[in-house]
Design a protein around this motif. Structure first.
Motif, PDB file in Angstrom:
ATOM      1  N   ILE A 141      28.938  93.604 -16.291  1.00  0.00           N
ATOM      2  CA  ILE A 141      30.963  94.170 -16.335  1.00  0.00           C
ATOM      3  C   ILE A 141      30.144  95.028 -17.291  1.00  0.00           C
ATOM      4  O   ILE A 141      29.708  95.738 -18.017  1.00  0.00           O
ATOM      5  N   TYR A 175      34.257  88.493 -12.207  1.00  0.00           N
ATOM      6  CA  TYR A 175      34.766  88.102 -11.626  1.00  0.00           C
ATOM      7  C   TYR A 175      33.424  87.342 -11.003  1.00  0.00           C
ATOM      8  O   TYR A 175      32.953  88.617 -10.409  1.00  0.00           O
ATOM      9  N   ASP A 181      31.954  93.142 -11.697  1.00  0.00           N
ATOM     10  CA  ASP A 181      33.564  93.952 -12.299  1.00  0.00           C
ATOM     11  C   ASP A 181      33.847  94.499 -11.391  1.00  0.00           C
ATOM     12  O   ASP A 181      34.037  95.749 -10.350  1.00  0.00           O
ATOM     13  N   PRO A 187      29.761  93.821 -22.932  1.00  0.00           N
ATOM     14  CA  PRO A 187      30.039  94.423 -21.394  1.00  0.00           C
ATOM     15  C   PRO A 187      28.751  95.392 -21.431  1.00  0.00           C
ATOM     16  O   PRO A 187      28.624  96.218 -23.086  1.00  0.00           O
ATOM     17  N   SER A 243      31.688  98.346 -19.861  1.00  0.00           N
ATOM     18  CA  SER A 243      32.755  98.748 -21.226  1.00  0.00           C
ATOM     19  C   SER A 243      33.296  99.551 -20.809  1.00  0.00           C
ATOM     20  O   SER A 243      32.104 101.476 -20.090  1.00  0.00           O
ATOM     21  N   GLY A 256      36.882  96.122 -15.993  1.00  0.00           N
ATOM     22  CA  GLY A 256      37.641  95.666 -17.207  1.00  0.00           C
ATOM     23  C   GLY A 256      37.185  94.172 -17.630  1.00  0.00           C
ATOM     24  O   GLY A 256      37.393  93.598 -18.282  1.00  0.00           O
ATOM     25  N   GLY A 257      36.739  93.421 -16.292  1.00  0.00           N
ATOM     26  CA  GLY A 257      36.619  92.296 -16.165  1.00  0.00           C
ATOM     27  C   GLY A 257      35.587  91.896 -15.792  1.00  0.00           C
ATOM     28  O   GLY A 257      34.617  92.580 -14.752  1.00  0.00           O
ATOM     29  N   GLN A 295      44.164  96.387 -12.105  1.00  0.00           N
ATOM     30  CA  GLN A 295      43.032  95.696 -13.045  1.00  0.00           C
ATOM     31  C   GLN A 295      43.128  94.342 -12.347  1.00  0.00           C
ATOM     32  O   GLN A 295      42.237  94.016 -12.670  1.00  0.00           O
ATOM     33  N   ARG A 296      44.082  93.913 -11.890  1.00  0.00           N
ATOM     34  CA  ARG A 296      44.324  92.051 -11.630  1.00  0.00           C
ATOM     35  C   ARG A 296      43.789  92.106 -10.055  1.00  0.00           C
ATOM     36  O   ARG A 296      43.718  92.989  -9.307  1.00  0.00           O
TER      37      ARG A 296
END
Ligand code: NAD
Ligand code: UPG
Length: 328
Positions: free
Chosen positions: A289, A256, A220, A128, A291, A253-254, A306-307
């Motif tokens: 992405i 996709y 992100d 990240p 940090s 945090g992720g 976050q999902r």
């Protein structure tokens, strides 16, 4: 505290305004409605329809409303458009931003939270991305945002401005009251949901040959309400002194891919979302992405939404409620 939110009738600005009002701030929204909507401004905020380049209007608001801090969100912010029309981006993101700073200086307002972007990093060498990583914008949008970030640091040194630049990654989702409605829409999630809702026939995949897990770009996505919470924290930090750092990343945090976003949207909506392969969009990095450790550690930011399915679900629900409100 009395806060001016430039761009507060826009997508993120309207939801930041909701969060500030909930936290007890008085808010004046300043927006030229080039992209924003009058009805997105919460009724407890004062609304001023004017352009940042209108020095008279800006001075009037800063003085008459006795503004103590500014959240500067007004901007042009489309990567693709910036590649085709850089002049527009230098005018709106640099020239108009500097007019704001100079007027703030004249009126003695010296606290500012700035909406910056992941686009300042360009095509990063590692993920990240941390704040100390190289700044090499790959498009005029990122370049103009970085120019303003740097102006803020020099204004800080010379004139005592206190500021924080928040580098958002991809804002997404909705609050109960406000969501994304740009005309035309270019952002991935609302475009995908427009297809799910039958308002557009197909989602175009801008490039399927990137060096990523499925060939499409990875982003992100951060829930816009988590983003709004960070603005309240940044403002509080400015109230009590200089914040520990001048810049903070804000991501969910992720990472996709475009295809993963579409697959998740099919599950959330229960609708089939057809796609079509299209050429790459100039100026798009393959992977971005964040940090966000620094803002968690230094300002105590703790995202709770976050999902990806939850983010898309909030946008879908908002879109459906709006349709019901508009069409009965
Ligand atoms: N949407 C994202 O994913 C994202 C990511 C990173 C950074 N940002 C930044 O966040 C901010 C808000 O983005 P958004 O997605 O809500 O955009 P938006 O276009 O919905 O909102 C911007 C608002 O600014 C207003 N505006 C533009 N130029 C103006 C001017 N000269 N004077 C007065 N008002 C003006 C527009 O009418 C609009 O309401 C922008 O600064 C953008 O660069 C957005
Ligand atoms: O119809 C579409 C729309 C988008 N994409 C792709 O989806 C990804 C996300 O695109 P988009 O939603 O347009 O966002 P970005 O171009 O990543 O830019 C957003 O996120 C940046 C931070 O990462 C912000 O600075 C920008 O203001 C904001 O527009 C990109 O790879 C696009 O190429 C498609 O494939 N098809």
């Amino acid at each position: 505290m009395r806060v001016l939110v430039t761009g507060g009738a826009g997508y993120i600005g309207s939801i930041v305004t909701e969060a500030l009002l909930r936290d007890g701030y008085s808010v004046v929204v300043y927006d030229n409605l080039s992209k924003g909507h009058r009805d997105a401004v919460p009724s407890h905020a004062v609304f001023v329809e004017a352009d940042l380049l209108d020095a008279r209007a800006l001075r009037g608001v800063l003085e008459e409303r006795r503004i103590e801090a500014v959240i500067h969100m007004a901007a042009d912010s489309l990567v693709g458009e910036s590649m085709q029309d850089p002049s527009k981006y230098y005018r709106s993101n640099v020239q108009a931003g500097l007019s704001l700073l100079d007027m703030m200086q004249l009126c003695g307002v010296r606290r500012l939270v700035f909406s910056s972007t992941a686009a300042v990093y360009g095509e990063p060498a590692k993920q990240p991305i941390e704040e100390r990583d190289p700044l090499q914008p790959a498009n005029p949008y990122g370049e103009t945002k970085l120019a303003f970030e740097r102006a803020l640091q020099w204004y800080g040194r010379a004139y005592g401005f206190r500021s924080v630049s928040l580098r958002y990654f991809n804002a997404a989702g909705a609050s109960l009251l406000n969501g994304e409605r740009h005309e035309p829409e270019t952002h991935l999630i609302p475009c995908v949901l427009n297809v799910a809702a039958g308002r557009a026939p197909v989602v175009r995949l801008f490039g399927t040959d990137y060096p990523t897990k499925d060939g499409t770009c990875v982003r992100d996505y951060i829930h816009v309400e988590d983003l709004a919470d960070a603005h309240v924290l940044a403002l509080r930090a400015l109230q009590t002194g200089a914040p520990p750092s001048p810049v903070y990343n804000l991501g969910g945090g992720g990472g996709y891919s475009v295809r993963e976003v579409i697959d998740t949207a099919q599950l959330v909506t229960g609708r089939l979302i057809p796609t079509e392969v299209a050429p790459r969009r100039p100026g798009d990095p393959a992977v971005l992405i964040a940090s966000s450790d620094r803002i968690k550690k230094e300002l105590g930011w703790s995202p709770t939404r976050q999902r990806l399915d939850g983010i898309i679900d909030s946008a879908w629900r908002w879109m459906q409620h709006r349709e019901v409100r508009e069409n009965g």
